[in-house]
Design an enzyme around this catalytic site. Structure first.
Site, PDB file in Angstrom:
ATOM      1  N   HIS A   1       3.041  -6.928   4.982  1.00 51.67           N
ATOM      2  CA  HIS A   1       4.025  -7.692   4.205  1.00 51.67           C
ATOM      3  C   HIS A   1       3.829  -9.202   4.355  1.00 51.67           C
ATOM      4  CE1 HIS A   1       7.047  -4.077   3.880  1.00 51.67           C
ATOM      5  NE2 HIS A   1       5.975  -3.937   3.133  1.00 51.67           N
TER       6      HIS A   1
ATOM      7  N   VAL B   1       6.737  -9.768   9.711  1.00 49.29           N
ATOM      8  CA  VAL B   1       6.049 -11.002   9.333  1.00 49.29           C
ATOM      9  C   VAL B   1       6.177 -12.037  10.447  1.00 49.29           C
ATOM     10  CG1 VAL B   1       6.274 -10.617   6.853  1.00 49.29           C
ATOM     11  CG2 VAL B   1       8.150 -11.729   8.067  1.00 49.29           C
TER      12      VAL B   1
ATOM     13  N   CYS C   1      -0.953 -20.495  -2.147  1.00 45.77           N
ATOM     14  CA  CYS C   1      -0.835 -21.175  -3.434  1.00 45.77           C
ATOM     15  C   CYS C   1      -0.772 -20.117  -4.543  1.00 45.77           C
ATOM     16  CB  CYS C   1      -2.025 -22.107  -3.673  1.00 45.77           C
ATOM     17  SG  CYS C   1      -1.958 -22.875  -5.320  1.00 45.77           S
TER      18      CYS C   1
ATOM     19  N   ASN D   1      12.256   5.641  17.329  1.00 48.59           N
ATOM     20  CA  ASN D   1      13.297   4.828  16.692  1.00 48.59           C
ATOM     21  C   ASN D   1      14.567   4.929  17.529  1.00 48.59           C
ATOM     22  OD1 ASN D   1      15.359   3.850  14.674  1.00 48.59           O
ATOM     23  ND2 ASN D   1      13.582   3.912  13.324  1.00 48.59           N
TER      24      ASN D   1
ATOM     25  N   ARG E   1      13.887 -18.025   8.873  1.00 49.00           N
ATOM     26  CA  ARG E   1      13.234 -16.923   9.584  1.00 49.00           C
ATOM     27  C   ARG E   1      11.987 -17.417  10.340  1.00 49.00           C
ATOM     28  NH1 ARG E   1      12.171 -12.053   5.863  1.00 49.00           N
ATOM     29  NH2 ARG E   1      11.544 -11.195   7.879  1.00 49.00           N
TER      30      ARG E   1
ATOM     31  N   ALA F   1      13.070   0.399  21.577  1.00 51.19           N
ATOM     32  CA  ALA F   1      11.614   0.240  21.621  1.00 51.19           C
ATOM     33  C   ALA F   1      11.127  -0.351  22.948  1.00 51.19           C
ATOM     34  CB  ALA F   1      11.160  -0.647  20.455  1.00 51.19           C
TER      35      ALA F   1
ATOM     36  N   THR G   1      11.115   1.604  12.219  1.00 49.96           N
ATOM     37  CA  THR G   1      11.199   1.353  10.774  1.00 49.96           C
ATOM     38  C   THR G   1      12.068   2.427  10.124  1.00 49.96           C
ATOM     39  OG1 THR G   1       9.965   1.075   8.706  1.00 49.96           O
ATOM     40  CG2 THR G   1       8.938   2.483  10.382  1.00 49.96           C
TER      41      THR G   1
HETATM   42  P1  OAD Z   1      14.961  -1.841   8.681  1.00 55.48           P
HETATM   43  O1  OAD Z   1      15.991  -2.860   9.030  1.00 55.48           O
HETATM   44  O2  OAD Z   1      15.071  -1.159   7.375  1.00 55.48           O
HETATM   45  O3  OAD Z   1      14.947  -0.714   9.798  1.00 55.48           O
HETATM   46  C1  OAD Z   1      14.917  -1.037  11.153  1.00 55.48           C
HETATM   47  C2  OAD Z   1      14.801   0.250  11.960  1.00 55.48           C
HETATM   48  O4  OAD Z   1      14.671  -0.100  13.327  1.00 55.48           O
HETATM   49  C3  OAD Z   1      16.022   1.171  11.845  1.00 55.48           C
HETATM   50  O5  OAD Z   1      15.543   2.493  11.565  1.00 55.48           O
HETATM   51  C4  OAD Z   1      16.672   1.090  13.232  1.00 55.48           C
HETATM   52  O6  OAD Z   1      17.239   2.329  13.637  1.00 55.48           O
HETATM   53  C5  OAD Z   1      15.495   0.736  14.109  1.00 55.48           C
HETATM   54  N1  OAD Z   1      15.833  -0.024  15.313  1.00 55.48           N
HETATM   55  C6  OAD Z   1      16.735  -1.026  15.446  1.00 55.48           C
HETATM   56  N2  OAD Z   1      16.717  -1.532  16.686  1.00 55.48           N
HETATM   57  C7  OAD Z   1      15.788  -0.825  17.375  1.00 55.48           C
HETATM   58  C8  OAD Z   1      15.278  -0.873  18.710  1.00 55.48           C
HETATM   59  N3  OAD Z   1      15.719  -1.753  19.614  1.00 55.48           N
HETATM   60  N4  OAD Z   1      14.318   0.008  19.060  1.00 55.48           N
HETATM   61  C9  OAD Z   1      13.831   0.913  18.158  1.00 55.48           C
HETATM   62  N5  OAD Z   1      14.257   0.999  16.884  1.00 55.48           N
HETATM   63  C10 OAD Z   1      15.221   0.145  16.494  1.00 55.48           C
HETATM   64  O7  OAD Z   1      13.531  -2.556   8.868  1.00 55.48           O
HETATM   65  P2  OAD Z   1      12.101  -2.088   8.316  1.00 55.48           P
HETATM   66  O8  OAD Z   1      12.005  -0.608   8.272  1.00 55.48           O
HETATM   67  O9  OAD Z   1      11.088  -2.838   9.063  1.00 55.48           O
HETATM   68  O10 OAD Z   1      10.299  -5.966   3.569  1.00 55.48           O
HETATM   69  O11 OAD Z   1      12.172  -2.648   6.844  1.00 55.48           O
HETATM   70  C11 OAD Z   1      11.046  -2.498   6.020  1.00 55.48           C
HETATM   71  C12 OAD Z   1      10.958  -3.661   5.073  1.00 55.48           C
HETATM   72  O12 OAD Z   1      12.221  -3.853   4.422  1.00 55.48           O
HETATM   73  C13 OAD Z   1      10.708  -5.011   5.721  1.00 55.48           C
HETATM   74  O13 OAD Z   1       9.349  -5.246   6.002  1.00 55.48           O
HETATM   75  C14 OAD Z   1      11.208  -5.973   4.682  1.00 55.48           C
HETATM   76  C15 OAD Z   1      12.513  -5.276   4.384  1.00 55.48           C
HETATM   77  O14 OAD Z   1      13.073  -5.557   3.160  1.00 55.48           O
HETATM   78  C16 OAD Z   1      10.208  -7.029   2.763  1.00 55.48           C
HETATM   79  O15 OAD Z   1      10.871  -8.045   2.915  1.00 55.48           O
HETATM   80  C17 OAD Z   1       9.223  -6.862   1.655  1.00 55.48           C
END
Ligand code: OAD
Length: 235
Positions: free
Chosen positions: A108, A93, A116, A200, A59, A218, A175
């Site tokens: 995150h 991240v 460390c 979204n 990543r 987005a 998100t």
């Molecule tokens: P997700 O993969 O859960 O959600 C991504 C969101 O982005 C979804 O609601 C999609 O509909 C939306 N999406 C996708 N492509 C898009 C675009 N081009 N424009 C607008 N929206 C779009 O990701 P997160 O919500 O970021 O944590 O996930 C939260 C956390 O879960 C992450 O930080 C990570 C993960 O496990 C850790 O690793 C601790």
């Protein structure tokens, strides 16, 4: 909108999707082929640090090759020109908000960081981390990615809670609302009567708590929303 108070914006993987970085829970997302329990928990790291490093090395390489998209640039522009503070909180991240000139609280953690586990020292991560890496301060072989794993406390929470408590508008962009505590920010501010907006590509599990919704990619809808706020044409 003519009222000019503090805006708090929470971003997730969707804001970086059009920079070529995968999201987590979309059908082709990172968690479709990889189990969280194997790469994103302290227990996974204790069990198999090489496997966890390999996941984050992959990543880190992808993030280093990625460029910010129009959404990252538009949010940086809003931070620069809005007459009140614009607090950007990201679960991402990848460092792309900073690459676009924005300032984000990375709740995150960051792929660019090493931590460390023994003494808490933080430094810049090499592109490839290994279980043999030593802490440059205490010398322990306890080097890990500076990433918040499941079961750990996100970073900057006191500062984030303070901003959520005194903003005029809360916006969640890209998100899914699946991971707490970030998933609860919208409901928390809504209870205090603060206006909420969700941007979204699709409806999410937490859409119902938001006052307004903008559905779209987005890179297209965020610049348009920012331009509307700043009362000028999209750049
Ligand atoms: P997700 O993969 O859960 O959600 C991504 C969101 O982005 C979804 O609601 C999609 O509909 C939306 N999406 C996708 N492509 C898009 C675009 N081009 N424009 C607008 N929206 C779009 O990701 P997160 O919500 O970021 O944590 O996930 C939260 C956390 O879960 C992450 O930080 C990570 C993960 O496990 C850790 O690793 C601790």
């Amino acid at each position: 909108m003519k009222t000019c108070g503090k805006i708090v914006i929470l971003t997730g993987a969707g804001v970086s999707a059009e920079s070529g970085l995968g999201t987590f829970r979309d059908t082709d997302g990172l968690w479709a082929n990889t189990r969280i329990e194997e790469v994103a928990t302290p227990q996974a790291f204790a069990r198999d640090p090489a496997k966890v490093h390999a996941f984050y090395n992959m990543r880190r390489r992808a993030a280093a090759a990625a460029r910010p998209n129009a959404a990252h640039f538009a949010l940086a522009r809003l931070q620069e020109h809005w007459p009140a503070p614009v607090i950007l909180i990201t679960q991402n991240v990848d460092g792309l908000h900073a690459a676009a000139g924005g300032a984000a609280l990375q709740m995150h953690g960051a792929l660019s960081g090493a931590l460390c586990a023994e003494c808490g020292h933080r430094w810049s991560a090499p592109v490839e981390m290994t279980p043999r890496d030593l802490c440059p301060r205490c010398g322990a072989a306890a080097t890990r990615p500076d990433i918040v794993w499941f079961g750990e406390m996100p970073l900057h929470m006191a500062e984030i809670e303070a901003h959520l408590g005194d903003c005029m508008l809360f916006v969640a962009i890209g998100t899914s609302g699946a991971v707490y505590p970030a998933a609860g920010f919208g409901a928390g501010v809504a209870r205090r009567g603060i206006e909420t907006l969700e941007i979204n590509a699709a409806a999410t599990d937490v859409s119902a708590i938001f006052d307004r919704h903008i559905i779209g990619r987005a890179s297209q809808v965020v610049p348009a929303w920012v331009a509307q706020l700043l009362d000028r044409d999209p750049a």
